[in-house]
Motif scaffolding. Structure first.
Motif, PDB file in Angstrom:
ATOM      1  N   LYS A   1       0.810  -1.211   0.000  1.00 22.22           N
ATOM      2  CA  LYS A   1       0.000   0.000   0.000  1.00 22.22           C
ATOM      3  C   LYS A   1       0.849   1.268   0.000  1.00 22.22           C
ATOM      4  O   LYS A   1       0.376   2.346  -0.366  1.00 22.22           O
ATOM      5  N   LYS A   2       2.118   1.157   0.402  1.00 18.52           N
ATOM      6  CA  LYS A   2       3.003   2.318   0.405  1.00 18.52           C
ATOM      7  C   LYS A   2       3.400   2.731  -1.006  1.00 18.52           C
ATOM      8  O   LYS A   2       3.784   3.878  -1.237  1.00 18.52           O
ATOM      9  N   VAL A   3       3.299   1.793  -1.962  1.00 20.85           N
ATOM     10  CA  VAL A   3       3.767   2.082  -3.322  1.00 20.85           C
ATOM     11  C   VAL A   3       2.714   1.840  -4.389  1.00 20.85           C
ATOM     12  O   VAL A   3       2.945   2.129  -5.562  1.00 20.85           O
ATOM     13  N   ALA A   4       1.547   1.317  -4.002  1.00 22.66           N
ATOM     14  CA  ALA A   4       0.542   0.953  -5.011  1.00 22.66           C
ATOM     15  C   ALA A   4      -0.852   1.000  -4.411  1.00 22.66           C
ATOM     16  O   ALA A   4      -1.028   1.026  -3.186  1.00 22.66           O
ATOM     17  N   ASP A   5      -1.849   1.020  -5.297  1.00 24.08           N
ATOM     18  CA  ASP A   5      -3.239   0.848  -4.878  1.00 24.08           C
ATOM     19  C   ASP A   5      -3.532  -0.650  -4.870  1.00 24.08           C
ATOM     20  O   ASP A   5      -3.389  -1.327  -5.898  1.00 24.08           O
ATOM     21  N   VAL A   6      -3.923  -1.161  -3.717  1.00 24.24           N
ATOM     22  CA  VAL A   6      -4.027  -2.602  -3.501  1.00 24.24           C
ATOM     23  C   VAL A   6      -5.491  -3.013  -3.354  1.00 24.24           C
ATOM     24  O   VAL A   6      -6.250  -2.402  -2.586  1.00 24.24           O
ATOM     25  N   TYR A   7      -5.860  -4.065  -4.075  1.00 23.41           N
ATOM     26  CA  TYR A   7      -7.195  -4.645  -4.007  1.00 23.41           C
ATOM     27  C   TYR A   7      -7.028  -6.143  -3.733  1.00 23.41           C
ATOM     28  O   TYR A   7      -6.130  -6.784  -4.288  1.00 23.41           O
ATOM     29  N   ILE A   8      -7.897  -6.689  -2.889  1.00 20.71           N
ATOM     30  CA  ILE A   8      -7.776  -8.098  -2.514  1.00 20.71           C
ATOM     31  C   ILE A   8      -9.061  -8.843  -2.843  1.00 20.71           C
ATOM     32  O   ILE A   8     -10.156  -8.397  -2.500  1.00 20.71           O
ATOM     33  N   LEU A   9      -8.904  -9.971  -3.494  1.00 16.07           N
ATOM     34  CA  LEU A   9      -9.974 -10.956  -3.633  1.00 16.07           C
ATOM     35  C   LEU A   9      -9.327 -12.312  -3.386  1.00 16.07           C
ATOM     36  O   LEU A   9      -8.514 -12.778  -4.190  1.00 16.07           O
ATOM     37  N   ALA A  10      -9.665 -12.935  -2.281  1.00 22.69           N
ATOM     38  CA  ALA A  10      -9.005 -14.166  -1.860  1.00 22.69           C
ATOM     39  C   ALA A  10     -10.036 -15.160  -1.332  1.00 22.69           C
ATOM     40  O   ALA A  10     -11.147 -14.774  -0.944  1.00 22.69           O
ATOM     41  N   PRO A  11      -9.683 -16.436  -1.299  1.00 20.88           N
ATOM     42  CA  PRO A  11     -10.618 -17.444  -0.787  1.00 20.88           C
ATOM     43  C   PRO A  11     -11.031 -17.159   0.653  1.00 20.88           C
ATOM     44  O   PRO A  11     -10.255 -16.605   1.436  1.00 20.88           O
ATOM     45  N   ASP A  12     -12.249 -17.556   0.994  1.00 16.05           N
ATOM     46  CA  ASP A  12     -12.744 -17.280   2.341  1.00 16.05           C
ATOM     47  C   ASP A  12     -12.154 -18.203   3.402  1.00 16.05           C
ATOM     48  O   ASP A  12     -12.347 -17.989   4.598  1.00 16.05           O
ATOM     49  N   SER A  13     -11.434 -19.252   2.977  1.00 16.07           N
ATOM     50  CA  SER A  13     -10.754 -20.155   3.903  1.00 16.07           C
ATOM     51  C   SER A  13      -9.584 -20.802   3.173  1.00 16.07           C
ATOM     52  O   SER A  13      -9.358 -20.536   1.986  1.00 16.07           O
ATOM     53  N   ASN A  14      -8.854 -21.638   3.871  1.00 16.94           N
ATOM     54  CA  ASN A  14      -7.660 -22.245   3.291  1.00 16.94           C
ATOM     55  C   ASN A  14      -7.992 -23.098   2.069  1.00 16.94           C
ATOM     56  O   ASN A  14      -8.891 -23.936   2.110  1.00 16.94           O
ATOM     57  N   ARG A  15      -7.257 -22.868   0.983  1.00 13.71           N
ATOM     58  CA  ARG A  15      -7.437 -23.641  -0.246  1.00 13.71           C
ATOM     59  C   ARG A  15      -6.080 -24.141  -0.760  1.00 13.71           C
ATOM     60  O   ARG A  15      -5.826 -24.181  -1.946  1.00 13.71           O
ATOM     61  N   SER A  16      -5.211 -24.531   0.158  1.00 13.08           N
ATOM     62  CA  SER A  16      -3.875 -24.960  -0.231  1.00 13.08           C
ATOM     63  C   SER A  16      -3.921 -26.216  -1.100  1.00 13.08           C
ATOM     64  O   SER A  16      -4.779 -27.084  -0.928  1.00 13.08           O
TER      65      SER A  16
END
Length: 263
Positions: free
Chosen positions: A30-45
């Motif tokens: 966030k210090k160097v870019a505009d950050v957006y997150i879309l990630a799994p709601d739980s572990n998907r390893s």
């Protein structure tokens, strides 16, 4: 790459949206870019490029510019890049991780972290995966300090993006340390997990199986193998292909095909 303004970066992972590695990476970036997150709601390893095709996905806003998804890492990238969820955002790259555990060589076949980066590359965007080896080894439950690798990502994100070319995933691996002295362009290694399946009979005619990890063996064919570089305490940066590659010389095999013998 977008040189006229701050970078717009999509972050995802396979450890789940609340995983420490993802959140620390996001804060540093966030210090160097505009950050957006879309990630799994739980572990998907270890789900590789699994995608959900015949049922709906559920999305939940968990913070500003952060959404969780009921699907898998590849689903997250597809949904972010092929929908209006992040309306009017043109992403410069997709960053995946920081994964809890390394993703070197053979690991890349199974890794959901790598799969997210692969999906970005398949869509024509730079895909960069970050993975961290614990102080106590590959299967360790503790010993993960994500800060130094996240700092490296923030300090070098434009350079890592510049490594992108069509069909090229960038995979970054390091061992958990307080700091690093160098980063090296490396080659892939080969991993043999010696896993086995153990069965237990739960009732007549029904078995339950458990995957049991064996001794991990890593083979390095090069002095600049990612495995060797990570063990030296440096950061390994490896480029691998997103698309499957034909076996070299496969059209010259000594085989004759037969037709009509059972008609």
């Amino acid at each position: 790459m977008n040189n006229s303004k701050r970078l717009s970066l999509l972050l995802t992972n396979d450890d789940g949206i609340f995983a420490e590695g993802l959140q620390i990476l996001a804060e540093k970036l966030k210090k160097v870019a505009d950050v957006y997150i879309l990630a799994p709601d739980s572990n998907r390893s270890a789900v590789s490029s699994h995608i959900v095709m015949h049922q709906s996905l559920t999305f939940k806003k968990v913070a500003e510019r952060q959404w969780s998804c009921s699907g898998y890492p590849a689903d997250c990238v597809i949904s972010a890049l092929r929908s209006d969820l992040f309306k009017d955002i043109r992403f410069d790259a997709v960053l995946s991780g920081i994964n809890r555990g390394p993703n070197m060589g053979t690991d890349c076949i199974y890794s959901g972290t790598i799969a997210a980066a692969r999906q970005a590359v398949l869509y024509g965007l730079p895909g960069i995966a970050f993975s961290l080896k614990a102080e106590d080894g590959d299967y360790a439950e503790t010993g993960y300090d994500y800060g130094a690798l996240a700092d490296f990502a923030a300090d070098n994100v434009e350079g890592l993006i510049s490594l992108y070319q069509p069909d090229c995933i960038v995979s970054v691996n390091a061992k958990s340390q307080k700091d690093y002295s160098a980063a090296v362009l490396t080659s892939l290694c080969i991993r043999d997990y010696e896993d086995r399946i153990e069965f237990e009979e739960v009732e007549d005619g029904i078995l339950k199986s458990t995957l049991v990890s064996g001794k991990l063996t890593t083979t390095s064919s090069s002095l600049v193998s990612e495995h060797r570089v990570v063990d030296e305490g440096k950061i390994a940066v490896t480029r691998l292909r997103a698309e499957p590659v034909d076996f070299d010389g496969s059209l010259k095999g000594n085989v004759s095909f037969v037709f009509g013998t059972h008609g």
